[in-house]
Structure formats: structure tokens, C-alpha cells
Design a protein around this motif. Sequence first.
Motif, PDB file in Angstrom:
ATOM      1  N   ALA A  96      -7.649  -3.029  11.977  1.00  0.00           N
ATOM      2  CA  ALA A  96      -6.982  -3.376  10.715  1.00  0.00           C
ATOM      3  C   ALA A  96      -7.918  -4.161   9.801  1.00  0.00           C
ATOM      4  O   ALA A  96      -7.961  -3.917   8.591  1.00  0.00           O
ATOM      5  CB  ALA A  96      -5.712  -4.176  10.996  1.00  0.00           C
ATOM      6  N   VAL A  97      -8.689  -5.086  10.380  1.00  0.00           N
ATOM      7  CA  VAL A  97      -9.614  -5.893   9.582  1.00  0.00           C
ATOM      8  C   VAL A  97     -10.692  -5.015   8.949  1.00  0.00           C
ATOM      9  O   VAL A  97     -11.080  -5.229   7.796  1.00  0.00           O
ATOM     10  CB  VAL A  97     -10.236  -7.014  10.449  1.00  0.00           C
ATOM     11  N   LEU A  98     -11.177  -4.017   9.661  1.00  0.00           N
ATOM     12  CA  LEU A  98     -12.207  -3.151   9.090  1.00  0.00           C
ATOM     13  C   LEU A  98     -11.636  -2.033   8.222  1.00  0.00           C
ATOM     14  O   LEU A  98     -12.333  -1.513   7.351  1.00  0.00           O
ATOM     15  CB  LEU A  98     -13.084  -2.573  10.199  1.00  0.00           C
ATOM     16  N   TYR A  99     -10.395  -1.638   8.461  1.00  0.00           N
ATOM     17  CA  TYR A  99      -9.786  -0.624   7.600  1.00  0.00           C
ATOM     18  C   TYR A  99      -9.439  -1.183   6.219  1.00  0.00           C
ATOM     19  O   TYR A  99      -9.375  -0.426   5.249  1.00  0.00           O
ATOM     20  CB  TYR A  99      -8.530  -0.022   8.246  1.00  0.00           C
ATOM     21  N   LEU A 100      -9.203  -2.490   6.102  1.00  0.00           N
ATOM     22  CA  LEU A 100      -8.895  -3.070   4.788  1.00  0.00           C
ATOM     23  C   LEU A 100     -10.054  -2.911   3.797  1.00  0.00           C
ATOM     24  O   LEU A 100      -9.843  -2.431   2.685  1.00  0.00           O
ATOM     25  CB  LEU A 100      -8.472  -4.532   4.937  1.00  0.00           C
ATOM     26  N   PRO A 101     -11.305  -3.295   4.140  1.00  0.00           N
ATOM     27  CA  PRO A 101     -12.388  -3.032   3.186  1.00  0.00           C
ATOM     28  C   PRO A 101     -12.671  -1.536   3.012  1.00  0.00           C
ATOM     29  O   PRO A 101     -13.072  -1.108   1.931  1.00  0.00           O
ATOM     30  CB  PRO A 101     -13.594  -3.758   3.772  1.00  0.00           C
ATOM     31  N   ALA A 102     -12.438  -0.744   4.058  1.00  0.00           N
ATOM     32  CA  ALA A 102     -12.608   0.709   3.910  1.00  0.00           C
ATOM     33  C   ALA A 102     -11.609   1.251   2.895  1.00  0.00           C
ATOM     34  O   ALA A 102     -11.946   2.099   2.059  1.00  0.00           O
ATOM     35  CB  ALA A 102     -12.442   1.400   5.261  1.00  0.00           C
ATOM     36  N   LEU A 103     -10.391   0.758   2.960  1.00  0.00           N
ATOM     37  CA  LEU A 103      -9.375   1.149   1.984  1.00  0.00           C
ATOM     38  C   LEU A 103      -9.778   0.704   0.583  1.00  0.00           C
ATOM     39  O   LEU A 103      -9.629   1.462  -0.383  1.00  0.00           O
ATOM     40  CB  LEU A 103      -8.023   0.555   2.375  1.00  0.00           C
ATOM     41  N   ALA A 104     -10.307  -0.513   0.473  1.00  0.00           N
ATOM     42  CA  ALA A 104     -10.758  -1.007  -0.832  1.00  0.00           C
ATOM     43  C   ALA A 104     -11.877  -0.134  -1.396  1.00  0.00           C
ATOM     44  O   ALA A 104     -11.894   0.169  -2.600  1.00  0.00           O
ATOM     45  CB  ALA A 104     -11.215  -2.455  -0.712  1.00  0.00           C
ATOM     46  N   VAL A 105     -12.801   0.288  -0.545  1.00  0.00           N
ATOM     47  CA  VAL A 105     -13.880   1.177  -0.988  1.00  0.00           C
ATOM     48  C   VAL A 105     -13.313   2.499  -1.487  1.00  0.00           C
ATOM     49  O   VAL A 105     -13.710   3.006  -2.549  1.00  0.00           O
ATOM     50  CB  VAL A 105     -14.900   1.419   0.151  1.00  0.00           C
ATOM     51  N   MET A 106     -12.371   3.055  -0.757  1.00  0.00           N
ATOM     52  CA  MET A 106     -11.793   4.345  -1.161  1.00  0.00           C
ATOM     53  C   MET A 106     -11.003   4.209  -2.471  1.00  0.00           C
ATOM     54  O   MET A 106     -11.055   5.101  -3.318  1.00  0.00           O
ATOM     55  CB  MET A 106     -10.908   4.919  -0.055  1.00  0.00           C
ATOM     56  N   ILE A 107     -10.291   3.114  -2.644  1.00  0.00           N
ATOM     57  CA  ILE A 107      -9.564   2.901  -3.898  1.00  0.00           C
ATOM     58  C   ILE A 107     -10.546   2.752  -5.058  1.00  0.00           C
ATOM     59  O   ILE A 107     -10.345   3.338  -6.133  1.00  0.00           O
ATOM     60  CB  ILE A 107      -8.635   1.668  -3.786  1.00  0.00           C
ATOM     61  N   TYR A 108     -11.624   2.008  -4.842  1.00  0.00           N
ATOM     62  CA  TYR A 108     -12.647   1.834  -5.879  1.00  0.00           C
ATOM     63  C   TYR A 108     -13.279   3.169  -6.253  1.00  0.00           C
ATOM     64  O   TYR A 108     -13.423   3.493  -7.438  1.00  0.00           O
ATOM     65  CB  TYR A 108     -13.716   0.847  -5.385  1.00  0.00           C
ATOM     66  N   LYS A 109     -13.660   3.955  -5.248  1.00  0.00           N
ATOM     67  CA  LYS A 109     -14.284   5.258  -5.514  1.00  0.00           C
ATOM     68  C   LYS A 109     -13.311   6.210  -6.208  1.00  0.00           C
ATOM     69  O   LYS A 109     -13.704   6.994  -7.069  1.00  0.00           O
ATOM     70  CB  LYS A 109     -14.782   5.890  -4.205  1.00  0.00           C
ATOM     71  N   THR A 110     -12.045   6.166  -5.819  1.00  0.00           N
ATOM     72  CA  THR A 110     -11.041   7.013  -6.460  1.00  0.00           C
ATOM     73  C   THR A 110     -10.903   6.633  -7.926  1.00  0.00           C
ATOM     74  O   THR A 110     -10.865   7.506  -8.804  1.00  0.00           O
ATOM     75  CB  THR A 110      -9.683   6.874  -5.746  1.00  0.00           C
ATOM     76  N   ASP A 111     -10.845   5.342  -8.197  1.00  0.00           N
ATOM     77  CA  ASP A 111     -10.721   4.878  -9.577  1.00  0.00           C
ATOM     78  C   ASP A 111     -11.957   5.245 -10.398  1.00  0.00           C
ATOM     79  O   ASP A 111     -11.838   5.638 -11.561  1.00  0.00           O
ATOM     80  CB  ASP A 111     -10.497   3.366  -9.586  1.00  0.00           C
ATOM     81  N   ARG A 112     -13.139   5.123  -9.805  1.00  0.00           N
ATOM     82  CA  ARG A 112     -14.383   5.460 -10.521  1.00  0.00           C
ATOM     83  C   ARG A 112     -14.485   6.943 -10.848  1.00  0.00           C
ATOM     84  O   ARG A 112     -15.212   7.313 -11.771  1.00  0.00           O
ATOM     85  CB  ARG A 112     -15.597   5.047  -9.681  1.00  0.00           C
TER      86      ARG A 112
END
Length: 163
Positions: A96-112
Motif C-alpha cells: 500500500a505504501v508503494l502503490y500510493l506514489p505509483a498511483l500519484a505517478v499514474m495520475i500525473y502522467k494521465t493529467d499530462r
Amino acid sequence: MSPQPPQVGGDMRKFFTSFWGVIRVVQILFGAGLWITIATNKYEGAIHFVLFVAVLFWLLTLALFFITLLNKQDLVPLLGGERWLCTNLTHDVAAAVLYLPALAVMIYKTDRNSFCNLEQYLHFCPYKVYLAAATFACLCCLAYLLSIVHGACRKHRGEQTVV
């Protein structure tokens, strides 16, 4: 009257119908969905971290699933036996701790890449791929958070086994 051999199939059915069996299958399916979605498309930069997290915890969850399914946790040195619930809980917290920044990366890339989600855009657009990967990352994180809550409740009650 001779003693009857243990029913291996009964233990497997019991595990499959337990919370841990169901949540592990869900985690394996969502994790596979995430890394397959990323790996079958063009990716770069921070997406490598997302792929690392997805594959690492997919493999570890698969290992925990089969060890528990086959009831072989006593054979795992240092982590098995009485520590198996704590081992599963530690795995879920790390995931869960490592999936949170992975999720943040995917949200950032999706937005970009949201600019290319137009019919008139003629070049390759990773927006839908990143959106699907972000969804899988979110579902994975939620599945691991759910298993943390369940495992912590079992640990608080003093239980030491997964099933």
C-alpha cells in the motif's frame, strides 16, 4: 479404526472462500491488469517505477497466495508459522505504501497527456492507457488497504493464522 488422512481439497476450498483467499485473488488480478496495461504499451520515465511496484508485488502476492493455499507457511524460515499473519500484514503495508506514489505517478502522467484525448489528434495518445493504469493502481491500493484493515483487526484479536 484407522485415522483418516487430512483433506487437502477441503483446506483449499476453505482458503478460497475466506477473506484472505478472495482478496489475494483480487490483488493478483488487479496487479496483473496494471502491469500488463503498462507493459503492452509505450512507457517512459517514472512509469518504470510503477511497473517495478506492480510486478514486484504481483509476484510477492502470488507467492503468499500459493504458500497459504498449499498450507506450507510453516516451511518458510523466519517468516512462517506463528508469524505468518504478521508477514502478510507487513507485505500488505509495504504494498500500500508503494502503490500510493505509483498511483500519484499514474495520475500525473494521465493529467499530462489529457490534451491528446481529442478525435482530431492524429499521433499516438497514451491518455487512455494511463487512465486504465491509474484505475488499476487505485484498485490495487484499495485492495491492499482493505487487507491491512482486516489483518490488523485479526492481529488485534490475538489471532496468528491467516485462515
